[in-house]
Write a protein that holds these residues in place. Structure first.
Motif, PDB file in Angstrom:
ATOM      1  N   VAL A 105     -31.394  62.908   9.313  1.00  0.00           N
ATOM      2  CA  VAL A 105     -32.520  63.051  10.238  1.00  0.00           C
ATOM      3  C   VAL A 105     -33.850  63.003   9.481  1.00  0.00           C
ATOM      4  N   LEU A 106     -34.843  62.400  10.108  1.00  0.00           N
ATOM      5  CA  LEU A 106     -36.228  62.481   9.625  1.00  0.00           C
ATOM      6  C   LEU A 106     -37.114  62.811  10.819  1.00  0.00           C
ATOM      7  N   TYR A 114     -40.448  65.841   7.823  1.00  0.00           N
ATOM      8  CA  TYR A 114     -39.590  66.997   7.596  1.00  0.00           C
ATOM      9  C   TYR A 114     -38.133  66.560   7.543  1.00  0.00           C
ATOM     10  N   ILE A 115     -37.405  67.087   6.575  1.00  0.00           N
ATOM     11  CA  ILE A 115     -35.976  66.784   6.473  1.00  0.00           C
ATOM     12  C   ILE A 115     -35.204  68.027   6.061  1.00  0.00           C
ATOM     13  N   THR A 116     -33.928  68.038   6.415  1.00  0.00           N
ATOM     14  CA  THR A 116     -32.959  68.979   5.876  1.00  0.00           C
ATOM     15  C   THR A 116     -31.806  68.114   5.371  1.00  0.00           C
ATOM     16  N   LEU A 140     -34.818  72.217  11.201  1.00  0.00           N
ATOM     17  CA  LEU A 140     -35.616  71.182  11.852  1.00  0.00           C
ATOM     18  C   LEU A 140     -35.878  71.472  13.317  1.00  0.00           C
ATOM     19  N   LEU A 141     -35.180  72.457  13.876  1.00  0.00           N
ATOM     20  CA  LEU A 141     -35.383  72.809  15.278  1.00  0.00           C
ATOM     21  C   LEU A 141     -36.591  73.720  15.470  1.00  0.00           C
ATOM     22  N   ASN A 142     -37.187  74.148  14.370  1.00  0.00           N
ATOM     23  CA  ASN A 142     -38.356  75.036  14.451  1.00  0.00           C
ATOM     24  C   ASN A 142     -39.372  74.687  13.374  1.00  0.00           C
ATOM     25  N   THR A 148     -43.134  64.353  17.356  1.00  0.00           N
ATOM     26  CA  THR A 148     -43.688  63.049  17.742  1.00  0.00           C
ATOM     27  C   THR A 148     -42.562  62.017  17.660  1.00  0.00           C
ATOM     28  N   LYS A 149     -42.387  61.426  16.487  1.00  0.00           N
ATOM     29  CA  LYS A 149     -41.306  60.460  16.278  1.00  0.00           C
ATOM     30  C   LYS A 149     -40.190  61.095  15.457  1.00  0.00           C
ATOM     31  N   ILE A 150     -38.954  60.799  15.834  1.00  0.00           N
ATOM     32  CA  ILE A 150     -37.775  61.256  15.102  1.00  0.00           C
ATOM     33  C   ILE A 150     -36.968  60.014  14.728  1.00  0.00           C
TER      34      ILE A 150
END
Length: 258
Positions: A105-106, A114-116, A140-142, A148-150
């Protein structure tokens, strides 16, 4: 081309050809010449603002930026427009991508992403190859700003995964292939033309006085919205066939325009 006030160009596959990571230095000279003639250059990309500024360092303050496939626009270092994704849908999408063993995910923010990361190689790809400004977070949920864009990154290619995500989320958000390994998600009905038209309104430039170069499906709406759409000869078939003007490089057209 009778009267041009703005030239927009996609980046990956358009200005950056054959896997290039840095721009041909000639483009900076051409952008300066356009600027002298009162023609604004705009970078139109799925990339983040910070990434694009770093790519265009020699002319960074002289151009406009359409970022995140139309979710953000910047001019003179000011945010002109920002599109927000519904939080509930964004979190559902993030969770789905996180549970997909093929994907990373980005989450794009205003000036960072943001990434995990599941794998260290993904972090290294973003920082070293893509050259994003990256913020690693635990959840990433908080994150600290609106969604905006994922994007979903598929190391082995995106094509076989598009249909699954389009069926799951296509009714609520915009789903587009952003490159060989990237699937991009934006707020519903948001695409590159969204930011483009808002920036033109801010600058008081009629769409008919603009040129756009593109090569992929996420360029389609902006190409349709501009006055003079130009597709790369290496464009995907759906873009190549839709637009009649085809070129090998952006620079060759800019030379003629000047």
């Amino acid at each position: 081309m009778k009267y041009i006030q703005l030239v927009a160009s996609d980046i990956d596959g358009t200005l950056l050809l054959n896997g290039a990571k840095t721009l041909d230095p000639e483009i900076f000279k051409l952008i300066r010449e356009l600027h002298k003639k009162g023609i604004l250059f705009m970078a139109a990309s799925g990339r983040e603002y910070t990434n694009l500024r770093n790519l265009f360092v020699p002319v960074a303050d002289d151009i406009a930026y359409l970022c995140l496939n139309g979710c953000l626009t910047f001019y003179q270092n000011k945010c002109i427009s920002k599109e927000i994704m519904d939080t509930t849908i964004a979190r559902k999408l993030i969770t789905t991508i996180q549970n997909d063993s093929n994907a990373e995910v980005l989450v794009s923010g205003k000036k960072t992403c943001y990434i995990t990361p599941k794998n260290q190689s993904y972090y290294e790809h973003l920082t070293t190859t893509v050259k994003n400004h990256v913020t690693v977070v635990d959840d990433l949920l908080n994150i600290s700003e609106p969604y905006t864009k994922i994007s979903a990154y598929f190391k082995n290619g995106v094509d076989e995964h598009y249909q699954k995500y389009a069926e799951l989320f296509g009714q609520n958000i915009t789903v587009q292939i952003g490159g060989k390994c990237w699937l991009d998600f934006a707020p519903k009905n948001v695409n590159k033309s969204t930011g483009f038209l808002k920036l033109l309104l801010h600058l008081n430039i009629p769409a008919e006085n603009t040129v756009m170069f593109g090569d992929n499906d996420n360029d389609k709406q902006l190409l349709q919205a501009c006055g003079y759409p130009i597709a790369m000869k290496t464009a995907v078939p759906s873009i190549y066939e839709l637009f009649t003007n085809h070129v090998n490089t952006v620079n060759e057209v800019l030379r003629k325009l000047l």
